[in-house]
Write an enzyme that holds these catalytic residues in place. Sequence first.
Site, PDB file in Angstrom:
ATOM      1  N   GLU A   1      35.589 -72.529  49.548  1.00  0.00           N
ATOM      2  CA  GLU A   1      36.736 -73.438  49.468  1.00  0.00           C
ATOM      3  C   GLU A   1      36.477 -74.530  50.503  1.00  0.00           C
ATOM      4  O   GLU A   1      36.652 -74.302  51.698  1.00  0.00           O
ATOM      5  CB  GLU A   1      38.025 -72.643  49.760  1.00  0.00           C
TER       6      GLU A   1
ATOM      7  N   CYS B   1      42.900 -79.575  53.347  1.00  0.00           N
ATOM      8  CA  CYS B   1      41.884 -79.877  52.323  1.00  0.00           C
ATOM      9  C   CYS B   1      42.538 -80.535  51.112  1.00  0.00           C
ATOM     10  O   CYS B   1      41.952 -81.412  50.501  1.00  0.00           O
ATOM     11  CB  CYS B   1      41.126 -78.610  51.937  1.00  0.00           C
TER      12      CYS B   1
HETATM   13  P1  NAP Z   1      33.644 -75.840  59.792  1.00  0.00           P
HETATM   14  O1  NAP Z   1      32.710 -76.252  60.857  1.00  0.00           O
HETATM   15  O2  NAP Z   1      33.113 -75.677  58.426  1.00  0.00           O
HETATM   16  O3  NAP Z   1      34.382 -74.475  60.240  1.00  0.00           O
HETATM   17  C1  NAP Z   1      34.951 -73.542  59.338  1.00  0.00           C
HETATM   18  C2  NAP Z   1      34.422 -72.137  59.654  1.00  0.00           C
HETATM   19  O4  NAP Z   1      33.016 -72.080  59.371  1.00  0.00           O
HETATM   20  C3  NAP Z   1      34.570 -71.756  61.107  1.00  0.00           C
HETATM   21  O5  NAP Z   1      34.847 -70.386  61.201  1.00  0.00           O
HETATM   22  C4  NAP Z   1      33.209 -72.089  61.683  1.00  0.00           C
HETATM   23  O6  NAP Z   1      32.932 -71.369  62.844  1.00  0.00           O
HETATM   24  C5  NAP Z   1      32.302 -71.687  60.552  1.00  0.00           C
HETATM   25  N1  NAP Z   1      31.022 -72.362  60.520  1.00  0.00           N
HETATM   26  C6  NAP Z   1      30.690 -73.574  61.024  1.00  0.00           C
HETATM   27  N2  NAP Z   1      29.409 -73.864  60.758  1.00  0.00           N
HETATM   28  C7  NAP Z   1      28.903 -72.817  60.085  1.00  0.00           C
HETATM   29  C8  NAP Z   1      27.607 -72.513  59.550  1.00  0.00           C
HETATM   30  N3  NAP Z   1      26.602 -73.372  59.649  1.00  0.00           N
HETATM   31  N4  NAP Z   1      27.453 -71.342  58.916  1.00  0.00           N
HETATM   32  C9  NAP Z   1      28.463 -70.476  58.786  1.00  0.00           C
HETATM   33  N5  NAP Z   1      29.706 -70.695  59.291  1.00  0.00           N
HETATM   34  C10 NAP Z   1      29.920 -71.853  59.920  1.00  0.00           C
HETATM   35  O7  NAP Z   1      34.816 -76.843  59.720  1.00  0.00           O
HETATM   36  P2  NAP Z   1      35.392 -77.709  60.961  1.00  0.00           P
HETATM   37  O8  NAP Z   1      34.371 -78.116  61.946  1.00  0.00           O
HETATM   38  O9  NAP Z   1      36.520 -76.942  61.464  1.00  0.00           O
HETATM   39  O10 NAP Z   1      35.854 -79.030  60.190  1.00  0.00           O
HETATM   40  C11 NAP Z   1      34.859 -79.925  59.707  1.00  0.00           C
HETATM   41  C12 NAP Z   1      35.197 -80.362  58.313  1.00  0.00           C
HETATM   42  O11 NAP Z   1      35.423 -79.207  57.477  1.00  0.00           O
HETATM   43  C13 NAP Z   1      36.465 -81.162  58.214  1.00  0.00           C
HETATM   44  O12 NAP Z   1      36.304 -82.496  58.513  1.00  0.00           O
HETATM   45  C14 NAP Z   1      36.806 -80.923  56.755  1.00  0.00           C
HETATM   46  O13 NAP Z   1      36.006 -81.758  55.986  1.00  0.00           O
HETATM   47  C15 NAP Z   1      36.371 -79.515  56.491  1.00  0.00           C
HETATM   48  N6  NAP Z   1      37.423 -78.520  56.514  1.00  0.00           N
HETATM   49  C16 NAP Z   1      37.991 -78.142  55.336  1.00  0.00           C
HETATM   50  C17 NAP Z   1      38.961 -77.175  55.327  1.00  0.00           C
HETATM   51  C18 NAP Z   1      39.592 -76.710  54.056  1.00  0.00           C
HETATM   52  O14 NAP Z   1      40.637 -76.098  54.119  1.00  0.00           O
HETATM   53  N7  NAP Z   1      39.012 -76.932  52.904  1.00  0.00           N
HETATM   54  C19 NAP Z   1      39.362 -76.610  56.534  1.00  0.00           C
HETATM   55  C20 NAP Z   1      38.776 -77.012  57.730  1.00  0.00           C
HETATM   56  C21 NAP Z   1      37.805 -77.961  57.678  1.00  0.00           C
HETATM   57  P3  NAP Z   1      33.043 -72.058  64.319  1.00  0.00           P
HETATM   58  O15 NAP Z   1      34.456 -72.456  64.483  1.00  0.00           O
HETATM   59  O16 NAP Z   1      32.623 -70.971  65.223  1.00  0.00           O
HETATM   60  O17 NAP Z   1      32.106 -73.226  64.305  1.00  0.00           O
END
Ligand code: NAP
Length: 454
Positions: free
Chosen positions: A228, A262
């Site tokens: 998602e 999102c």
């Molecule tokens: P994110 O980096 O994707 O974090 C979401 C989850 O994934 C966290 O638990 C994070 O852990 C983990 N994660 C990060 N990098 C990973 C990797 N390479 N492999 C496996 N797991 C990983 O998201 P964010 O930094 O919070 O936000 C960045 C962007 O994500 C936003 O600008 C938006 O585009 C998108 N986003 C979308 C939603 C949605 O509901 N669809 C929600 C949040 C963000 P850590 O926290 O330990 O890094």
Amino acid sequence: MAISTINPATGETLKTFTALTDSEIETKLELSQQASEKWRKTPINKRAEVMIAAAAMLEQNKAQYAQLMTLEMGKPIKGAISEVEKCALVCRYYAENAAKFLADVPVATDASASFIRYQPMGAILAVMPWNFPFWQVFRFAAPALMAGNVGLLKHASNVPQCALAIEEIFTKAGFSTGVFQTLLVGADKVSDLINSDRISAATLTGSEVAGASLAAAAGKQIKKVVLELGGSDPFIVLGSADLEAAVTTAVTARMLNNGQSCIAAKRFIVVEEIAEQFQQKLVEKFAALKVGDPMQPDTDLGPLATPNILKDLDYQVSQAVKDGAKVLIGGQRLERPGNYYPATILTDIPPESPTAKEEFFGPVALLFKVANIDEAIKLANDTPFGLGASGWTNNKAQSDRLIDEIEAGAVFINSMVKSDPRMPFGGIKKSGYGRELGRAGIHEFVNIKTVWVK
Ligand code: NAP
């Protein structure tokens, strides 16, 4: 990223946590496997009893959980309270409906008996984001646990106290030890977890980069994944729309959760005949939003969750301006402690520019004017994402076209896009694959077993 609670409204570090060691992770995986063997045999009515107890705990302690979310990631407190209530709702929904969704399905064949049986897969890893720290977890956990799976949560590193509180809710509600565990680990441990034989499948809500990384690791192990990811949802307003209702909803749809959702409406696509009026009203309503301490019940717009999100958003807006966008309101970070960004509207963005196709994860609306519905649909679909879409019209033929032709996992007419436990939720294109919620959601993490008795 360090695992810690940092108040986004002040920048103050309140609590830090040490990540689990490899041997601590191993112990939890072992516990999860033992729990799985018992839990899958627990009758579904017993599973439902503890799920209802979890719902009751959420309802009884909603103020406390809401404050925790607001403290860790800055969402306005009134939204945080609604989020806890919605978590209780999803627990009750699956407690009440799982037996029906998971019942054997007879299929007429030439066998003496042939049917489909749904069986649990085992331990499911949930990698979750901070934006809806309770809801994202419960919408995974309620169906997955009711189906007889066990859950392992790797939550975002900036919401560790929410992660621990959720584990405690399941434990106190009566789920046996190990059925739902929180793993305080960084993103660097996700691949190792996927590689473990004790984990059967995974789900991730978050960015495209994280989703692709998890899916690649799971692909190597031939493990099922639900993703998602992000979105850049269009909000299309056509000439026959109720303009006042559309603008009022536009503000909520963009500003929910300080713009960090999102399924927030991000690209406002308005036909020329009403574009000036829409723009004027939107600017007025954005200007009237109360920015401030997210713990105050009358705050509309609080801080962004982390300094990095603020920095990225500020950069994106400046790039859009370089691409030709005009700032109607906002456009620069607020000079005050905390990660505050003002309600911002950008217009005249060349549709072919890179920024027009990006997701703005904060309180920034992109406003586009189009000649007619054909142009509106073309522009709405001109994005790598396909999560949700909101269309505003009182013309049935136009509404039918939006429903048929918009490339998205969900189309809402004369309403903002929202998730509902009764309806499937998920995206297409770069917004991910698989579905959460509804009947479809509980069928993602089950073995759909074909049974044939001659
Ligand atoms: P994110 O980096 O994707 O974090 C979401 C989850 O994934 C966290 O638990 C994070 O852990 C983990 N994660 C990060 N990098 C990973 C990797 N390479 N492999 C496996 N797991 C990983 O998201 P964010 O930094 O919070 O936000 C960045 C962007 O994500 C936003 O600008 C938006 O585009 C998108 N986003 C979308 C939603 C949605 O509901 N669809 C929600 C949040 C963000 P850590 O926290 O330990 O890094």
